[in-house]
Write a protein that holds these residues in place. Structure first.
Motif, PDB file in Angstrom:
ATOM      1  N   SER A 251       8.072  -9.823   5.842  1.00 22.35           N
ATOM      2  CA  SER A 251       6.749 -10.123   5.277  1.00 22.35           C
ATOM      3  C   SER A 251       5.861  -8.887   5.221  1.00 22.35           C
ATOM      4  N   TRP A 252       5.936  -8.038   6.230  1.00 25.37           N
ATOM      5  CA  TRP A 252       5.068  -6.850   6.244  1.00 25.37           C
ATOM      6  C   TRP A 252       5.555  -5.800   5.254  1.00 25.37           C
ATOM      7  N   GLY A 253       6.865  -5.673   5.092  1.00 24.83           N
ATOM      8  CA  GLY A 253       7.384  -4.762   4.080  1.00 24.83           C
ATOM      9  C   GLY A 253       7.000  -5.204   2.676  1.00 24.83           C
ATOM     10  N   THR A 254       7.006  -6.529   2.445  1.00 27.13           N
ATOM     11  CA  THR A 254       6.572  -7.056   1.153  1.00 27.13           C
ATOM     12  C   THR A 254       5.093  -6.795   0.923  1.00 27.13           C
ATOM     13  N   THR A 255       4.313  -6.865   1.987  1.00 26.39           N
ATOM     14  CA  THR A 255       2.888  -6.547   1.875  1.00 26.39           C
ATOM     15  C   THR A 255       2.683  -5.096   1.470  1.00 26.39           C
ATOM     16  N   VAL A 256       3.505  -4.198   2.008  1.00 25.76           N
ATOM     17  CA  VAL A 256       3.422  -2.779   1.634  1.00 25.76           C
ATOM     18  C   VAL A 256       3.697  -2.614   0.140  1.00 25.76           C
ATOM     19  N   ILE A 257       4.701  -3.329  -0.364  1.00 28.84           N
ATOM     20  CA  ILE A 257       5.030  -3.242  -1.791  1.00 28.84           C
ATOM     21  C   ILE A 257       3.864  -3.727  -2.632  1.00 28.84           C
ATOM     22  N   ARG A 258       3.290  -4.859  -2.249  1.00 28.89           N
ATOM     23  CA  ARG A 258       2.185  -5.428  -3.029  1.00 28.89           C
ATOM     24  C   ARG A 258       0.977  -4.508  -3.045  1.00 28.89           C
ATOM     25  N   LEU A 259       0.508  -4.087  -1.861  1.00 28.38           N
ATOM     26  CA  LEU A 259      -0.687  -3.246  -1.798  1.00 28.38           C
ATOM     27  C   LEU A 259      -0.410  -1.858  -2.356  1.00 28.38           C
ATOM     28  N   GLY A 260       0.792  -1.336  -2.126  1.00 27.05           N
ATOM     29  CA  GLY A 260       1.109  -0.003  -2.623  1.00 27.05           C
ATOM     30  C   GLY A 260       1.078   0.064  -4.138  1.00 27.05           C
ATOM     31  N   ALA A 261       1.652  -0.938  -4.789  1.00 26.20           N
ATOM     32  CA  ALA A 261       1.641  -0.957  -6.255  1.00 26.20           C
ATOM     33  C   ALA A 261       0.216  -1.083  -6.784  1.00 26.20           C
ATOM     34  N   ALA A 262      -0.584  -1.923  -6.122  1.00 24.20           N
ATOM     35  CA  ALA A 262      -1.977  -2.087  -6.551  1.00 24.20           C
ATOM     36  C   ALA A 262      -2.765  -0.801  -6.370  1.00 24.20           C
ATOM     37  N   SER A 263      -2.530  -0.089  -5.262  1.00 25.15           N
ATOM     38  CA  SER A 263      -3.290   1.144  -5.015  1.00 25.15           C
ATOM     39  C   SER A 263      -2.950   2.217  -6.044  1.00 25.15           C
ATOM     40  N   ILE A 264      -1.667   2.322  -6.415  1.00 26.29           N
ATOM     41  CA  ILE A 264      -1.272   3.310  -7.420  1.00 26.29           C
ATOM     42  C   ILE A 264      -1.975   3.033  -8.741  1.00 26.29           C
ATOM     43  N   LEU A 265      -1.995   1.774  -9.147  1.00 20.46           N
ATOM     44  CA  LEU A 265      -2.631   1.415 -10.414  1.00 20.46           C
ATOM     45  C   LEU A 265      -4.135   1.665 -10.362  1.00 20.46           C
ATOM     46  N   LEU A 266      -4.783   1.206  -9.281  1.00 17.83           N
ATOM     47  CA  LEU A 266      -6.239   1.326  -9.192  1.00 17.83           C
ATOM     48  C   LEU A 266      -6.675   2.791  -9.104  1.00 17.83           C
ATOM     49  N   LEU A 267      -5.920   3.604  -8.370  1.00 12.47           N
ATOM     50  CA  LEU A 267      -6.251   5.026  -8.290  1.00 12.47           C
ATOM     51  C   LEU A 267      -6.096   5.702  -9.653  1.00 12.47           C
ATOM     52  N   ALA A 268      -5.063   5.294 -10.390  1.00 11.65           N
ATOM     53  CA  ALA A 268      -4.836   5.888 -11.710  1.00 11.65           C
ATOM     54  C   ALA A 268      -5.922   5.494 -12.697  1.00 11.65           C
ATOM     55  N   VAL A 269      -6.418   4.264 -12.579  1.00 10.08           N
ATOM     56  CA  VAL A 269      -7.416   3.771 -13.531  1.00 10.08           C
ATOM     57  C   VAL A 269      -8.813   4.253 -13.171  1.00 10.08           C
TER      58      VAL A 269
END
Length: 282
Positions: A26-44
């Protein structure tokens, strides 16, 4: 339509993310979810973090830590208890916060109604219709507490950090905060096309799409209307758990979800506009 779309995307994304639990935890999946969101938000949004003061950095860091706790413990909970039940119990956090900030007796009634609904889940458990994992319930209660703290921290960030760069930086902080807990889930993983598609789908449905839809909806809707529509999340989560995960729903559980939704909708509908200078409830 944007709010309903956000709720659908978020809960169906959470249901999809449970397919990753056997691989990453569950925690590794959380890393995937937040990590993908952070990459997108930082890029935008490309926040100008070098221009922030110490006070702004402190606000963003606290916001990110609450975001990490809310997401991490929620995913740990839905690894053990049904999705609809988890979302319903988690709503106790923001409802209790709204009651504490308003100090009105009718808001205490709404939290009482929500507690009655959650109580029906435990009655259902005692009758043997469905089994509630005690640790899962504890995890989702902690997630609800972090949700309340997330609301308070979000208000502080919006007041101290201009624009939307604070959100992008906070999601990045949240990713770094959960990384030590989820990093072990990536050891020895055999990547293939199906796993990559699941990760991409979970990240898009659980983070990118709902965030984008909520931002767009908030520009078009008054906050009470937005809150009323958001109160449908337990219903949507229950449907997503039934359709995608095969999680059965008893009559008592349906009654419990209805009570929580009524409490959330009632709290939002009867909330008064905050006085100038006072903290505003979610």
């Amino acid at each position: 339509m944007l709010v309903i779309g956000s709720c659908l995307s978020l809960q169906f994304g959470a249901a999809l993310a449970t397919q990753l639990f056997p691989v990453f935890g569950s925690w590794g999946t959380t890393v995937i979810r937040l990590g993908a969101a952070s990459i997108l938000l930082l890029a935008v949004f490309r926040p100008k973090v070098w221009q922030w003061t110490r006070q702004q950095w402190l606000a963003v860091t606290l916001f990110g830590l609450t975001l990490a706790g809310m997401n991490g413990f929620f995913y740990a909970a839905i690894e053990r208890i049904p999705l609809g039940i988890a979302v319903s119990i988690e709503f106790l956090g923001p409802l209790a916060l709204a009651a504490a900030l308003s100090r009105r007796w009718r808001d205490a009634l709404w939290i009482g109604l929500a507690l009655a609904g959650v109580g029906l889940f435990f009655v259902d458990d005692l009758l043997g219709t469905s089994r509630l994992d005690p640790l899962g319930v504890a995890f989702v209660l902690i997630a609800g507490l972090f949700w309340a703290l997330y609301i308070l921290a979000g208000h502080r960030v919006s007041a101290t950090v201009p624009g939307t760069g604070g959100l992008a930086a906070a999601v990045t902080v949240g990713t770094l905060a959960v990384l030590p807990f989820g990093a072990s889930g990536f050891v020895g993983v055999e990547w293939d096309g199906r796993l990559l598609l699941l990760c991409l789908g979970a990240a898009l449905l659980a983070s990118v799409i709902p965030y984008s839809m909520e931002f767009a909806a908030l520009r078009r809707l008054p906050r009470p209307v937005f809150g009323l529509l958001l109160s449908l999340e337990p219903v949507i989560a229950t449907i997503a758990g039934w359709m995608l995960l095969g999680q059965g729903v008893s009559a008592l559980a349906i009654g419990a979800v209805v009570l929580v939704v009524c409490a959330s909708a009632g709290s939002t509908a009867t909330a008064s506009d905050p006085q100038p200078g006072s903290p505003s409830p979610s």
